[in-house]
Design a protein around this motif. Structure first.
Motif, PDB file in Angstrom:
ATOM      1  N   VAL A  86       0.820  -1.212   0.000  1.00 46.93           N
ATOM      2  CA  VAL A  86       0.000   0.000   0.000  1.00 46.93           C
ATOM      3  C   VAL A  86       0.857   1.267   0.000  1.00 46.93           C
ATOM      4  CG1 VAL A  86      -1.624   1.346   1.419  1.00 46.93           C
ATOM      5  CG2 VAL A  86      -2.100  -1.019   0.890  1.00 46.93           C
ATOM      6  N   ARG A  87       1.978   1.219   0.732  1.00 41.08           N
ATOM      7  CA  ARG A  87       2.923   2.360   0.729  1.00 41.08           C
ATOM      8  C   ARG A  87       4.335   1.837   0.556  1.00 41.08           C
ATOM      9  NH1 ARG A  87      -1.083   4.107   4.300  1.00 41.08           N
ATOM     10  NH2 ARG A  87      -0.331   2.696   5.898  1.00 41.08           N
ATOM     11  N   VAL A 189      -4.388  -1.232  -4.262  1.00 38.34           N
ATOM     12  CA  VAL A 189      -5.155  -2.405  -3.825  1.00 38.34           C
ATOM     13  C   VAL A 189      -5.973  -3.057  -4.948  1.00 38.34           C
ATOM     14  CG1 VAL A 189      -7.090  -3.121  -2.331  1.00 38.34           C
ATOM     15  CG2 VAL A 189      -5.177  -1.830  -1.379  1.00 38.34           C
ATOM     16  N   ARG A 299     -12.631   9.875  -5.128  1.00 37.30           N
ATOM     17  CA  ARG A 299     -13.313   9.306  -3.962  1.00 37.30           C
ATOM     18  C   ARG A 299     -14.845   9.331  -4.109  1.00 37.30           C
ATOM     19  NH1 ARG A 299     -11.360   5.672  -0.600  1.00 37.30           N
ATOM     20  NH2 ARG A 299     -12.721   6.375   1.065  1.00 37.30           N
ATOM     21  N   ALA A 356      -1.592   8.965   7.110  1.00 40.58           N
ATOM     22  CA  ALA A 356      -0.483   8.478   6.292  1.00 40.58           C
ATOM     23  C   ALA A 356      -0.040   9.577   5.328  1.00 40.58           C
ATOM     24  CB  ALA A 356      -0.905   7.248   5.499  1.00 40.58           C
ATOM     25  N   ALA A 357       1.278   9.646   5.095  1.00 39.24           N
ATOM     26  CA  ALA A 357       1.785  10.558   4.066  1.00 39.24           C
ATOM     27  C   ALA A 357       1.621   9.876   2.713  1.00 39.24           C
ATOM     28  CB  ALA A 357       3.248  10.869   4.335  1.00 39.24           C
ATOM     29  N   TYR A 358       1.252  10.633   1.708  1.00 34.19           N
ATOM     30  CA  TYR A 358       1.050  10.057   0.364  1.00 34.19           C
ATOM     31  C   TYR A 358       2.336   9.397  -0.132  1.00 34.19           C
ATOM     32  CZ  TYR A 358       0.550   9.787  -4.692  1.00 34.19           C
ATOM     33  OH  TYR A 358       0.548   9.342  -5.981  1.00 34.19           O
ATOM     34  N   SER A 359       2.175   8.208  -0.677  1.00 33.75           N
ATOM     35  CA  SER A 359       3.308   7.451  -1.212  1.00 33.75           C
ATOM     36  C   SER A 359       2.934   7.030  -2.639  1.00 33.75           C
ATOM     37  CB  SER A 359       3.508   6.234  -0.301  1.00 33.75           C
ATOM     38  OG  SER A 359       4.327   5.274  -0.870  1.00 33.75           O
TER      39      SER A 359
HETATM   40  N1  SAM Z   1     -10.810   0.542   1.276  1.00 30.00           N
HETATM   41  C1  SAM Z   1     -10.504   1.480   2.257  1.00 30.00           C
HETATM   42  C2  SAM Z   1     -10.963   2.878   1.812  1.00 30.00           C
HETATM   43  O1  SAM Z   1     -11.786   3.025   1.019  1.00 30.00           O
HETATM   44  O2  SAM Z   1     -10.456   3.852   2.246  1.00 30.00           O
HETATM   45  C3  SAM Z   1      -9.067   1.469   2.692  1.00 30.00           C
HETATM   46  C4  SAM Z   1      -8.123   0.361   2.290  1.00 30.00           C
HETATM   47  S1  SAM Z   1      -6.459   0.897   2.051  1.00 30.00           S
HETATM   48  C5  SAM Z   1      -5.616  -0.606   2.009  1.00 30.00           C
HETATM   49  C6  SAM Z   1      -6.030   1.508   3.630  1.00 30.00           C
HETATM   50  C7  SAM Z   1      -5.588   2.925   3.633  1.00 30.00           C
HETATM   51  O3  SAM Z   1      -4.316   3.057   3.088  1.00 30.00           O
HETATM   52  C8  SAM Z   1      -6.424   3.877   2.821  1.00 30.00           C
HETATM   53  O4  SAM Z   1      -7.590   4.261   3.471  1.00 30.00           O
HETATM   54  C9  SAM Z   1      -5.501   5.048   2.597  1.00 30.00           C
HETATM   55  O5  SAM Z   1      -5.648   6.011   3.620  1.00 30.00           O
HETATM   56  C10 SAM Z   1      -4.133   4.392   2.696  1.00 30.00           C
HETATM   57  N2  SAM Z   1      -3.460   4.419   1.396  1.00 30.00           N
HETATM   58  C11 SAM Z   1      -3.787   3.735   0.291  1.00 30.00           C
HETATM   59  N3  SAM Z   1      -2.938   4.043  -0.710  1.00 30.00           N
HETATM   60  C12 SAM Z   1      -2.068   4.958  -0.222  1.00 30.00           C
HETATM   61  C13 SAM Z   1      -0.964   5.662  -0.780  1.00 30.00           C
HETATM   62  N4  SAM Z   1      -0.603   5.515  -2.057  1.00 30.00           N
HETATM   63  N5  SAM Z   1      -0.279   6.524   0.024  1.00 30.00           N
HETATM   64  C14 SAM Z   1      -0.636   6.692   1.315  1.00 30.00           C
HETATM   65  N6  SAM Z   1      -1.675   6.044   1.889  1.00 30.00           N
HETATM   66  C15 SAM Z   1      -2.385   5.193   1.124  1.00 30.00           C
END
Ligand code: SAM
Ligand code: SF4
Length: 479
Positions: A86-87, A189, A299, A356-359
């Protein structure tokens, strides 16, 4: 507990994310010496609750084919890494763990390392080139090929199914839907977990019954997008599934994770209000508090729409604990957009925020935009919101002082105090001697921090030691 998990449908952006069943290092000699006993496996995982559930599923599959799963690394013949993509930071942790495994593998001939989970799908067999000590990569959704390979390699040492040690688990994850159809622009994901696919109500209820018969008292119904659950046989949605699970005799509590605002229906909140086992906790990731930012993230809701959903949830479910996920420093995030997120946090006053910081994730739509918020600025924004959330969590927990909560006792800490969670998912401690694991107690909160509650209840009798749970109940942070 096997889940039907479809392979990813790939977007043109992510042609490199090819589904893979299994890849192995090609070699002339078999790597496995005869052990003279059932082979032992060390499992390691990182990431979301889906990976927790996958770990349990793999342990069961390995035991079924005659392996002893869940042994300490030093005692193991095979190490399996269940990974997260995810990150970037999660991937670095996996590479760090792998580095630790290299001397472990070299210390004894015949040891092997396998990798699965989201990084397995993301990088596929290229990992075998990158990591010379890695022996296998497989897709956890398609693990049959890997299991068959293990059976063939270790045939001389296998002697039928191995019984898993009795578990004293009180809570368990139950996957009900795999994959995600949403395609948020930043998220990998959907590529590594595939399209949504639900299990039937009957399969889920059967799993819950089996867990309850083994002593589990609380289940969490799991999906990346759990509220888009749809039974492939009856068409039942999550509220109907919750009704069926609630009817399982002996179950004390039910939660569900993770919901998407798109599918947060009134029926869901009614089920939370009406069902005795349904806990007053809703995890509803918002990600950002600015409409333009939400649009760039794809979103599919606005801040107003989100606030409306929260209002309806809080009106329907008294004492609801609300938790969320927020990303800071997304591509192009301006100071004004960031302040919109800060305002949203102040307005909603979440119980927990996973920040979380954007990755940048290669292959996602957002990876084509510049990652233009500097690292230091992302850190500043993250720390700012962490400090804000600490204050909010402290205040929200302090509001429980003097009130009664229900605590499911999970264990006893070294100092003899009992620990567990309230229906709102908050960690609570009870005095030494007050309670035993597995018991449900009504207790009165006497003190609160941003992280946990201290409560008292009548009764005394304490014996065993243990480790308190990680505090999910105040705030979390990932860089
Ligand atoms: N399905 C859920 C939703 O709709 O938000 C979350 C599943 S995701 C595996 C878990 C969290 O990881 C997300 O809500 C998001 O905040 C974070 N996330 C996902 N991709 C990211 C990225 N590229 N950089 C930082 N955080 C990320
Ligand atoms: Fe990722 Fe969005 Fe799906 Fe959540 S809903 S898993 S953030 S794509």
């Amino acid at each position: 507990m096997r889940v039907v998990k479809p392979l990813a449908l790939l977007s043109p952006d992510a042609a490199h994310l090819r589904p893979l069943q299994m890849a192995e290092r090609t070699r002339r000699e078999p790597i496995v010496p005869v052990l003279g006993r059932p082979p032992r496996v060390h499992l390691w995982h990182i990431g979301c609750q889906m990976n927790d559930a996958d770990r349990e599923d793999l342990a069961e599959q390995l035991a079924d084919i005659g392996f002893v799963p869940e042994v300490a690394l030093e005692d193991a013949d095979l190490a399996v890494l269940i990974t997260c993509a995810v990150r970037q930071n999660a991937e670095q942790k996996v590479y760090g763990k792998f580095k630790e495994l290299v001397p472990w593998k070299q210390r004894r001939r015949g040891r092997a390392i396998a990798l699965t989970g989201c990084m397995g799908v993301e990088h596929g067999s290229a990992l075998l080139d990158r990591l010379p000590e890695l022996d296998y990569v497989f897709d956890v959704r398609e693990s049959d090929g890997f299991m068959a390979k293990l059976q063939a390699l270790y045939a001389a040492d296998l002697d039928g199914a191995v019984a898993l040690p009795a578990s004293d688990r009180l809570s368990a994850y139950v996957p009900v839907i795999g994959g995600c159809n949403e395609m948020c622009t930043y998220c990998i994901v959907p590529f590594v977990r595939g399209r949504e696919s639900s299990r039937t109500v009957e399969q889920v209820v059967e799993d819950v019954r089996a867990l309850v018969s083994r002593g589990v008292r609380e289940v969490t119904l799991l999906g990346q997008n759990v509220n888009s659950y749809r039974c492939p046989r009856s068409g039942a949605g999550l509220p109907e599934l919750m009704h069926a699970v609630d009817a399982v005799e002996g179950l004390a509590r039910m939660r569900f994770l993770t919901s998407h605002p798109r599918n947060a229906s009134p029926g869901l909140f009614e089920a939370m209000r009406d069902l005795g086992t349904a806990c007053e906790q809703l995890h509803l990731p918002v990600q950002a508090g600015d409409d333009e930012l939400l649009r760039r993230m794809r979103r599919v809701y606005t801040v107003e729409h989100y606030l409306d959903i929260i209002g309806r949830a809080r009106a329907a479910v008294p004492d609801l604990a609300l938790t969320t996920d927020i990303i800071v420093g997304f591509s192009g995030e301006t100071e004004a957009e960031f302040l919109g997120t800060e305002k949203l946090m102040r307005d909603v006053r979440f119980d927990t925020v996973h920040l979380a910081a954007y990755s940048v994730r290669p292959g996602t739509a957002a990876a084509r935009r510049p990652d233009d918020v500097p690292r230091e600025e992302k850190k500043r924004r993250l720390n700012h919101l962490l400090a804000l959330q600490r204050e909010i969590a402290q205040e929200r927990n302090a509001a429980w002082v003097g009130r009664e909560v229900e605590v499911l006792v999970e264990g006893l800490a070294e100092d003899g105090r009992a620990y567990g969670r309230t229906r709102q998912g908050k960690v609570a401690h009870l005095p030494a001697g007050a309670a035993q694991p597995g018991e449900l107690h009504r207790a009165t909160v006497q003190a609160a921090s941003a992280w946990q509650l201290d409560a008292v209840c009548p009764r005394a009798d304490a014996r065993r030691g243990g480790t308190p749970p990680r505090h999910h109940s105040a705030l979390e942070y990932a860089e």
